[in-house]
Motif scaffolding. Structure first.
Motif, PDB file in Angstrom:
ATOM      1  N   THR A 108      40.495  35.207  41.225  1.00  0.00           N
ATOM      2  CA  THR A 108      39.092  35.248  40.120  1.00  0.00           C
ATOM      3  C   THR A 108      39.475  37.017  41.131  1.00  0.00           C
ATOM      4  O   THR A 108      39.987  36.485  42.864  1.00  0.00           O
ATOM      5  CB  THR A 108      38.240  34.825  40.241  1.00  0.00           C
ATOM      6  OG1 THR A 108      37.488  34.762  41.835  1.00  0.00           O
ATOM      7  CG2 THR A 108      38.384  33.767  39.941  1.00  0.00           C
ATOM      8  N   SER A 110      36.798  38.293  42.241  1.00  0.00           N
ATOM      9  CA  SER A 110      35.667  38.182  43.165  1.00  0.00           C
ATOM     10  C   SER A 110      36.346  37.021  44.727  1.00  0.00           C
ATOM     11  O   SER A 110      35.800  37.409  45.422  1.00  0.00           O
ATOM     12  CB  SER A 110      34.053  37.283  42.573  1.00  0.00           C
ATOM     13  OG  SER A 110      33.940  38.007  41.706  1.00  0.00           O
ATOM     14  N   GLN A 113      37.838  40.113  46.888  1.00  0.00           N
ATOM     15  CA  GLN A 113      37.134  40.406  47.628  1.00  0.00           C
ATOM     16  C   GLN A 113      36.507  39.613  48.651  1.00  0.00           C
ATOM     17  O   GLN A 113      36.176  40.141  50.021  1.00  0.00           O
ATOM     18  CB  GLN A 113      35.375  40.698  47.067  1.00  0.00           C
ATOM     19  CG  GLN A 113      35.647  41.592  45.916  1.00  0.00           C
ATOM     20  CD  GLN A 113      34.538  41.650  44.248  1.00  0.00           C
ATOM     21  OE1 GLN A 113      34.868  42.457  43.227  1.00  0.00           O
ATOM     22  NE2 GLN A 113      33.765  41.218  44.869  1.00  0.00           N
ATOM     23  N   LEU A 129      45.516  40.047  36.190  1.00  0.00           N
ATOM     24  CA  LEU A 129      44.499  40.679  36.086  1.00  0.00           C
ATOM     25  C   LEU A 129      44.122  41.355  34.428  1.00  0.00           C
ATOM     26  O   LEU A 129      44.534  42.246  33.947  1.00  0.00           O
ATOM     27  CB  LEU A 129      44.879  42.248  37.189  1.00  0.00           C
ATOM     28  CG  LEU A 129      44.903  41.694  38.540  1.00  0.00           C
ATOM     29  CD1 LEU A 129      45.620  43.480  39.369  1.00  0.00           C
ATOM     30  CD2 LEU A 129      43.625  42.055  38.893  1.00  0.00           C
ATOM     31  N   ILE A 130      42.657  41.222  34.891  1.00  0.00           N
ATOM     32  CA  ILE A 130      41.402  41.420  33.267  1.00  0.00           C
ATOM     33  C   ILE A 130      40.538  42.145  33.487  1.00  0.00           C
ATOM     34  O   ILE A 130      39.749  42.029  34.486  1.00  0.00           O
ATOM     35  CB  ILE A 130      41.812  40.062  32.753  1.00  0.00           C
ATOM     36  CG1 ILE A 130      42.285  39.262  31.886  1.00  0.00           C
ATOM     37  CG2 ILE A 130      40.288  40.492  31.002  1.00  0.00           C
ATOM     38  CD1 ILE A 130      43.273  41.049  31.445  1.00  0.00           C
ATOM     39  N   GLY A 131      39.996  43.480  32.704  1.00  0.00           N
ATOM     40  CA  GLY A 131      38.744  44.114  32.985  1.00  0.00           C
ATOM     41  C   GLY A 131      38.380  45.189  34.046  1.00  0.00           C
ATOM     42  O   GLY A 131      39.983  44.958  35.006  1.00  0.00           O
ATOM     43  N   LYS A 132      38.062  45.669  33.589  1.00  0.00           N
ATOM     44  CA  LYS A 132      38.260  46.795  34.158  1.00  0.00           C
ATOM     45  C   LYS A 132      37.787  46.894  35.948  1.00  0.00           C
ATOM     46  O   LYS A 132      38.593  47.432  36.890  1.00  0.00           O
ATOM     47  CB  LYS A 132      36.663  47.524  33.600  1.00  0.00           C
ATOM     48  CG  LYS A 132      37.224  49.600  34.205  1.00  0.00           C
ATOM     49  CD  LYS A 132      35.483  50.061  33.566  1.00  0.00           C
ATOM     50  CE  LYS A 132      34.932  50.886  34.015  1.00  0.00           C
ATOM     51  NZ  LYS A 132      33.823  51.801  33.137  1.00  0.00           N
ATOM     52  N   GLN A 133      36.669  45.690  36.397  1.00  0.00           N
ATOM     53  CA  GLN A 133      36.216  45.715  37.747  1.00  0.00           C
ATOM     54  C   GLN A 133      37.355  45.172  38.269  1.00  0.00           C
ATOM     55  O   GLN A 133      37.770  45.734  39.776  1.00  0.00           O
ATOM     56  CB  GLN A 133      35.879  45.422  37.449  1.00  0.00           C
ATOM     57  CG  GLN A 133      33.487  45.930  36.689  1.00  0.00           C
ATOM     58  CD  GLN A 133      33.154  47.185  38.063  1.00  0.00           C
ATOM     59  OE1 GLN A 133      33.872  46.970  39.406  1.00  0.00           O
ATOM     60  NE2 GLN A 133      33.151  48.388  37.329  1.00  0.00           N
ATOM     61  N   GLU A 137      39.401  47.030  41.484  1.00  0.00           N
ATOM     62  CA  GLU A 137      39.043  47.096  42.392  1.00  0.00           C
ATOM     63  C   GLU A 137      40.872  46.237  43.204  1.00  0.00           C
ATOM     64  O   GLU A 137      40.900  47.296  44.079  1.00  0.00           O
ATOM     65  CB  GLU A 137      38.348  45.883  42.317  1.00  0.00           C
ATOM     66  CG  GLU A 137      38.127  45.262  44.168  1.00  0.00           C
ATOM     67  CD  GLU A 137      37.877  45.279  45.378  1.00  0.00           C
ATOM     68  OE1 GLU A 137      37.396  46.849  44.620  1.00  0.00           O
ATOM     69  OE2 GLU A 137      37.028  45.284  46.582  1.00  0.00           O
ATOM     70  N   ARG A 140      42.644  50.192  43.649  1.00  0.00           N
ATOM     71  CA  ARG A 140      41.359  50.769  45.076  1.00  0.00           C
ATOM     72  C   ARG A 140      42.453  50.266  46.327  1.00  0.00           C
ATOM     73  O   ARG A 140      42.738  50.852  47.654  1.00  0.00           O
ATOM     74  CB  ARG A 140      40.243  50.696  44.683  1.00  0.00           C
ATOM     75  CG  ARG A 140      39.612  50.815  43.962  1.00  0.00           C
ATOM     76  CD  ARG A 140      38.099  51.403  44.091  1.00  0.00           C
ATOM     77  NE  ARG A 140      37.218  50.138  43.597  1.00  0.00           N
ATOM     78  CZ  ARG A 140      37.090  49.638  42.733  1.00  0.00           C
ATOM     79  NH1 ARG A 140      37.808  50.564  41.995  1.00  0.00           N
ATOM     80  NH2 ARG A 140      36.417  48.661  42.160  1.00  0.00           N
TER      81      ARG A 140
END
Lengths: 439, 439
Positions: A108, A110, A113, A129-133, A137, A140
């Motif tokens: 994930t 998380s 990170q 990879l799924i989802g805006k965050q 991330e 970025r």
């Protein structure tokens, strides 16, 4: 701009974190201890210096397991990106990287990170990879740090579109590296056939230079058949399917230039993945295994899987040593309400129960003797509650309230996530260090 | 020396803890946020301001559930010591104490340490004290803080001896309060018959003034029969057995002077415990229930248990409102590899799976509309892996990668322990706050 070789390792900062009595297993009333100083406290498990239940890692077994896997990889010519989700412990990642691991795998963003915070430079996200965050991330991080090397899975046109859009939006100047995921009917994610896979691969190619197809991936660990032989035949067929997808992509020129990654191999069939993917006839391929459990092993599910690895693979069987369980859970006899039944002071909050119940290994009566003794046959964990284990015992079992019992586990992943910190022990159960987890 | 009423509450210090991207559910790349300021970030779940999976608590449902239980307690004349092991969140303990809870129950001394750190003054340890660290820590706390009020269970002569020895060793000037535990054959801890119970009670009395027998306790939640009627008959018989133990102890003068505590009642049969223990004919008794799950409820196991509470108890059925599920797990559709099957981005690491698998509740396509929609029948979670859920779906299901799906849970205890922090939401899924857990 890579860090100089002698830059401080961000993982070492974990040594400066304080453990205190909010952490399960830390003794009440004791002043907080810097994690890096845990080994200096002269704590001993059998002397009851720490409250139970307590999960401990045998340091020397971790070392030996790491060496065994390094020998296996050297012998097969594969590399490993151990699945970090198992332990979520950057200190154990550091140990795995020092043993030669090529990357750390995560499930994930998380988890990614956590890896990035502790300076892990090469990460394989074993998911789309799924989802805006999540997408935002990763892109970025790729923009921010040119030394960050990243790989993700992909199995859908929707996934290609979402990822390409964000790479463009942020003006990412290099491609996002993708491994095309193959899957099986009734299984988890992944393209079910070569046509679907090719369609996704072509969509990736159409998004160059924002996306780059650099390999093919699959997870064989969930494949089940009616027998061991059928399991293994299906795993073999699946690995061949991944190789066929790779051959298709190569034939059509869909891979980005350079090395092609072929990745499979959880903690049960890594020998088969190593053998079959290396034999796939793709000369520029690097085979990446992803076992997360080899480092600690366990006492049931992965112990059996390792026995089967050695039966299947003459190469594995011929290596010095072997994987041994490094993780034990120590508990007290909480109650012996009936001659044939006792209750231990640990439960679902402390130990995995998804694959098998834990198994009693040894016992110790505080103050009596210097080492734990094996438990006679007939001691069996039959039920776990949130905070208790029910154990069937022979009527003549010596165990009574206050005795200590060590449990072996099945499935490290779902035991690690129940502990913020785990203590390292030597053979005498002296506490020689600690690790933090970040779940 | 109790704190003045207006002393700062140590629990409020949790507001000053920082959440950062090492915490699951916190957005990557965002600066750390003081926990007490989470509600000021203007985050919204449906707007994808936070990565998924994400466990959220519906603030208004927590409020309503707390009010319902307060009404139930008022109507029955019982008190509650909610089991803190469920949430291990001092902020939720504070809410429960504000609703009138008499004490917080814990299962282990590690959990007690968390409560003590955050200033909880009255604690019921729903276990026998076992082990040097656990016994030592409790006695130290009792010596150190005269305002600390403590109760533990006991079911063995060995337990009596170990506890009395430590109380003497530390020179504790007041007794350790004990509840004699009754249990059932084949069950967990606790004396199996009145003779055993009396023997332990006499041993406690013999250790006065170091130990004091102040009540009788049992846990009926594990009792199983062949039918609901048989379950309930066995629960009733067990509650009567506890009352009989108490009557025996009273007759023999084994209780310390003053109030007698009768305690039972987990999250499934608290109505029966309230009714039968109050009717036990012990005029000086205070009945202490211990439900841990009422505050958040769930969508399956405890939803059904609550339906049954209302069927059984006209008193419960007659109260305004009712317990509703406050906890949801939000996930993404990670892959839809087959028309009838999809994979969600959450697994055993995120949600309980010990009583039942989670249930799909609602879905939302980011950017489309303002609120989530219910899912048509036929969406069913059929398997969880560590980080994935496999969902059977109707072929015409609209779900595709990137859509959001909310899951309802079964068994709050084994979901809370998978989250270091949980976010509080309002009806629009605006993030209005956060809690920390300490597992």
């Amino acid at each position: 701009m890579p860090d100089p070789m002698n830059a401080p390792d961000p993982i070492d900062a974990i040594d400066d974190l304080l453990l205190d009595d909010l952490v399960k297993g830390f003794p009440g009333g004791h002043a907080p201890v810097r994690l890096g100083d845990v080994g200096k406290q002269r704590w001993n498990l059998l002397r009851e210096d720490l409250p139970l239940p307590l999960a401990v890692l045998k340091r020397d077994v971790l070392d030996a397991n790491g060496r065994w896997m390094a020998r296996f990889l050297k012998a097969t010519g594969c590399v490993i990106a151990p699945h970090g989700k198992t332990t979520m412990s950057p200190q154990l990642f550091k140990r795995q990287l020092a043993d030669g691991a090529w990357a750390i795998t995560v499930a994930t963003v998380s988890q990614l990170q956590v890896c990035r915070r502790f300076g892990i430079k090469r990460i394989l996200l074993a998911n789309q990879l799924i989802g805006k965050q999540a997408i935002g991330e990763v892109v970025r991080e790729l923009v921010r740090d040119p030394a960050f090397e990243f790989y993700a899975l992909i199995d859908s046109i929707e996934g290609v579109a979402m990822l390409a859009a964000e790479a463009k939006r942020q003006g990412l100047a290099r491609p996002v590296n993708l491994l095309l995921e193959g899957g099986i009917e009734g299984g988890r994610a992944g393209c079910r056939n070569r046509e679907q896979a090719l369609a996704v691969a072509r969509a990736i190619k159409a998004e160059a230079p924002h996306l780059a197809l650099v390999g093919v991936e699959g997870f064989e660990g969930l494949i089940r058949g009616a027998s061991t032989a059928e399991n293994e035949a299906r795993v073999a067929a699946f690995l061949d399917f991944l190789a066929a997808i790779a051959a298709d992509c190569r034939r059509e020129g869909l891979f980005a230039p350079g090395r092609v990654i072929l990745s499979a191999g959880g903690s049960a069939y890594y020998d088969m993945a190593a053998e079959r993917l290396a034999a796939a006839g793709i000369s520029e391929a690097m085979v990446v295994l992803r076992s997360g459990c080899y480092l600690t092993q366990d006492s049931t599910a992965y112990r059996k899987a390792f026995e089967r690895v050695r039966e299947r693979s003459p190469l594995a069987a011929g290596l010095e040593g072997g994987l041994m369980p490094a993780l034990e859970l120590w508990t007290y006899v909480q109650s012996r309400p009936e001659p044939g039944r006792l209750i231990l002071s640990a439960g679902k909050r402390d130990v995995s129960y998804d694959l098998d119940l834990p198994v009693p290994l040894a016992w110790y009566r505080p103050g009596v003797g210097r080492s734990a003794s094996p438990l006679a046959p007939g001691h069996e964990v039959v039920q776990l509650n949130d905070q208790h284990a029910h154990v069937k015992v022979p009527a003549q079992s010596p165990l009574r309230p206050g005795d200590m019992v060590a449990l072996g586990i099945s499935h490290p992943c779902t035991t690690f996530d129940k502990w913020q910190a785990m203590f390292l022990v030597d053979d005498a159960y002296d506490i020689v260090g600690a690790i933090r987890t970040f779940f």
